[in-house]
Design a protein around this motif. Structure first.
Motif, PDB file in Angstrom:
ATOM      1  N   GLY A  27      -3.077  -2.583   3.699  1.00  0.00           N
ATOM      2  CA  GLY A  27      -1.670  -2.644   3.284  1.00  0.00           C
ATOM      3  C   GLY A  27      -0.789  -1.842   4.220  1.00  0.00           C
ATOM      4  O   GLY A  27       0.319  -2.257   4.556  1.00  0.00           O
ATOM      5  N   TYR A 105      -7.493 -10.182   0.495  1.00  0.00           N
ATOM      6  CA  TYR A 105      -7.771  -8.897   1.149  1.00  0.00           C
ATOM      7  C   TYR A 105      -9.096  -8.948   1.918  1.00  0.00           C
ATOM      8  O   TYR A 105      -9.206  -8.422   3.018  1.00  0.00           O
ATOM      9  CB  TYR A 105      -7.819  -7.801   0.083  1.00  0.00           C
ATOM     10  CG  TYR A 105      -7.498  -6.421   0.597  1.00  0.00           C
ATOM     11  CD1 TYR A 105      -6.189  -5.962   0.613  1.00  0.00           C
ATOM     12  CD2 TYR A 105      -8.497  -5.575   1.068  1.00  0.00           C
ATOM     13  CE1 TYR A 105      -5.889  -4.688   1.075  1.00  0.00           C
ATOM     14  CE2 TYR A 105      -8.204  -4.307   1.521  1.00  0.00           C
ATOM     15  CZ  TYR A 105      -6.899  -3.874   1.524  1.00  0.00           C
ATOM     16  OH  TYR A 105      -6.601  -2.615   1.987  1.00  0.00           O
ATOM     17  N   PHE A 226       2.167  -2.587  -3.552  1.00  0.00           N
ATOM     18  CA  PHE A 226       0.900  -3.001  -2.951  1.00  0.00           C
ATOM     19  C   PHE A 226       0.258  -1.854  -2.194  1.00  0.00           C
ATOM     20  O   PHE A 226      -0.923  -1.555  -2.345  1.00  0.00           O
ATOM     21  CB  PHE A 226       1.133  -4.188  -2.006  1.00  0.00           C
ATOM     22  CG  PHE A 226      -0.134  -4.744  -1.429  1.00  0.00           C
ATOM     23  CD1 PHE A 226      -0.809  -5.755  -2.090  1.00  0.00           C
ATOM     24  CD2 PHE A 226      -0.659  -4.258  -0.246  1.00  0.00           C
ATOM     25  CE1 PHE A 226      -1.995  -6.271  -1.574  1.00  0.00           C
ATOM     26  CE2 PHE A 226      -1.836  -4.759   0.274  1.00  0.00           C
ATOM     27  CZ  PHE A 226      -2.498  -5.772  -0.389  1.00  0.00           C
TER      28      PHE A 226
HETATM   29  N1  TRP Z   1      -3.234  -0.270  -1.470  1.00  0.00           N
HETATM   30  C1  TRP Z   1      -4.249  -0.895  -0.687  1.00  0.00           C
HETATM   31  C2  TRP Z   1      -3.748  -1.034   0.725  1.00  0.00           C
HETATM   32  O1  TRP Z   1      -2.691  -0.589   1.045  1.00  0.00           O
HETATM   33  C3  TRP Z   1      -4.622  -2.225  -1.279  1.00  0.00           C
HETATM   34  C4  TRP Z   1      -5.124  -2.080  -2.650  1.00  0.00           C
HETATM   35  C5  TRP Z   1      -6.291  -1.503  -3.013  1.00  0.00           C
HETATM   36  C6  TRP Z   1      -4.477  -2.469  -3.818  1.00  0.00           C
HETATM   37  N2  TRP Z   1      -6.392  -1.528  -4.360  1.00  0.00           N
HETATM   38  C7  TRP Z   1      -5.304  -2.118  -4.875  1.00  0.00           C
HETATM   39  C8  TRP Z   1      -3.268  -3.068  -4.066  1.00  0.00           C
HETATM   40  C9  TRP Z   1      -4.932  -2.368  -6.176  1.00  0.00           C
HETATM   41  C10 TRP Z   1      -2.908  -3.303  -5.346  1.00  0.00           C
HETATM   42  C11 TRP Z   1      -3.707  -2.951  -6.414  1.00  0.00           C
HETATM   43  O2  TRP Z   1      -4.427  -1.562   1.546  1.00  0.00           O
END
Ligand code: TRP
Length: 454
Positions: A27, A105, A226
């Motif tokens: 992300g 992802y 996110f």
């Molecule tokens: N935040 C993570 C990133 O930036 C992605 C991620 C992991 C995520 N777990 C999550 C996003 C749960 C939303 C909900 O890569």
């Protein structure tokens, strides 16, 4: 969730590492630069930072506080706290959102695997701008290869969850994450020495407010949820393992600060390089995967730098996929009402995810790329749907649930401190959660959908 599987979380550092591990991932390094590049650079950055302070901070603190209070992970926490099943749907909504995130992802984690392999084999060395672009497309159209690359991290994550060693990985990341940060600092220094890097810095840091459209605001808000893994109740799980005396405010602040530093640093590497090498900042999801090899080639010890960087990126992605897949595993266990144990559930989730990830990869390659909805293939659709709509919606529901419908006394669920200078924290927190977060998200939604003009 079985407490035993998370043993090792009972230290302050463990929770911070796990929460930061979940937050920091693709992300920050993949999604943030490509979204910023498509949505006005500096203007996006400003709105993003505002969202992090306004939405990210109160929500992250709340989720951790709920978890700590309820002592339970997401699903059971909703029930335990509200004392009824009325809010159960929010748990299922989160699980669905996490499931969709997981599907795309892993595809992008697969791209990391592919580039790690290429870094080891030295196969992108010497490629110019155009070549890197066609090289990416060629990679993507090789469906079997991309499917294998995406399934490798699924199997790694499943193995980690199967053996219950996720806390070990998080401990490992205590050493590896600072290394990733160091690597990124070295890369940004190298990039800033390139001719023409100033244009990129200006693009990223000096906001052109004429670019600030309702859709940019909506995307920036979504990106904030996110990137911080916040708004779905995921951090409730981590809060459940937090020692009572741990300072929630400080922990959330540390996680948010780290996450933001990594995202901004990614921008500082990508944008100057984009302009110096003649890429297009609005390239889309492939942006960083064409720009980074270009940057890495120019580093001293180019081969080693490439291998080190993609290894670290892969680990950063894994600590995020662990937190994603864990939610799916727990959901399946809950759904089966105890008939399936953790191992069954890991197997089922891994199988379903492998199928879904393959479908997503195929949606991007020649075979199925004709199948489009609203002008997007399945991969883009999942990505946009989650970031722009599903996560902000659940963040809204979460703030309403906690701010207005929680039967607990406020005392338990708001951070309070004995220190006098922190006295403002509590009223500010309650106010943010009850009013600012929901109203701002609703306005951003209405504005973005063109129903209401700000
Ligand atoms: N935040 C993570 C990133 O930036 C992605 C991620 C992991 C995520 N777990 C999550 C996003 C749960 C939303 C909900 O890569």
């Amino acid at each position: 969730m079985e407490q035993s599987n998370k043993s090792g979380f009972n230290s302050k550092l463990g929770v911070i590492l796990a929460a930061a591990g979940s937050a920091i991932g693709l992300g920050n390094i993949w999604k943030f630069p490509y979204e910023a590049g498509q949505n006005g650079g500096g203007a996006f950055l400003i709105v993003y930072l505002l969202c992090v302070i306004l939405f990210g901070m109160p929500l992250l603190m709340t989720e951790m506080l709920i978890g700590r209070k309820a002592g339970k992970a997401t699903f059971s926490a909703f029930r335990a706290i509200s004392g009824s099943n009325r809010w159960q749907w929010l748990g299922w909504w989160s699980a669905l959102t996490v499931f969709i995130i997981t599907c795309f992802y892993f595809v992008v984690t697969g791209w990391c695997v592919n580039y790690l392999y290429e870094a080891v084999a030295n196969s992108y060395a010497g490629m110019g701008t155009d070549e890197l672009l066609t090289h990416f497309t060629a990679n993507m159209s090789n469906a079997p290869k991309m499917i294998i690359c995406a399934i490798i991290p699924v199997l790694c994550t499943a193995a980690i969850l199967w053996f219950g060693v996720s806390s070990g990985i998080e401990r490992l990341s205590k050493i590896l994450m600072p290394l990733l940060l160091l690597m990124m600092i070295l890369m940004s220094i190298r990039v800033l020495m390139l001719d023409g890097s100033g244009t990129g810095l200006r693009f990223f840091f000096s906001p052109d407010f004429s670019q600030l459209t309702p859709s940019v605001v909506m995307k920036a808000a979504g990106q904030c949820f996110f990137s911080l893994s916040v708004g779905l109740g995921l951090m409730i799980t981590y809060g459940a393992y937090m020692p009572k005396e741990q300072d929630v405010t400080k922990t959330s602040f540390q996680v948010i600060l780290l996450d933001t530093i990594v995202a901004v640093l990614a921008g500082v590497i990508i944008f100057p390089a984009v302009f110096a090498f003649g890429f297009d900042p609005a390239e889309g999801p492939q942006l960083v995967f064409v720009v980074l090899p270009a940057v890495l080639q120019h580093m001293s010890f180019a081969w080693l730098s490439g291998v080190a960087f993609f290894t670290l990126l892969f680990i950063a992605a894994l600590t995020s996929t662990i937190s994603l897949m864990e939610v799916i595993v727990v959901s399946i266990m809950e759904l089966s009402q105890g008939k399936l144990n953790r191992h069954h559930s890991v197997l089922i989730s891994a199988a379903v995810i492998c199928v879904m990830v393959s479908i997503h990869v195929l949606s991007m390659t020649g075979l199925w790329s004709g199948l489009q909805l609203f002008g997007h293939n399945l991969f883009e659709l999942s990505d946009t749907l989650v970031t722009t709509y599903m996560m902000p919606f659940s963040a809204l529901a979460m703030s309403l649930f906690i701010g207005w419908f929680m039967p607990f006394q406020d005392n338990d669920l708001v951070p309070h401190s004995q220190k006098r200078y922190k006295q403002w924290l509590r009223p500010a927190f309650v106010f943010a959660l009850r009013w600012i977060v929901p109203i701002a998200i609703i306005l951003i939604f209405l504005n973005g959908l063109g129903i209401f003009k700000l």
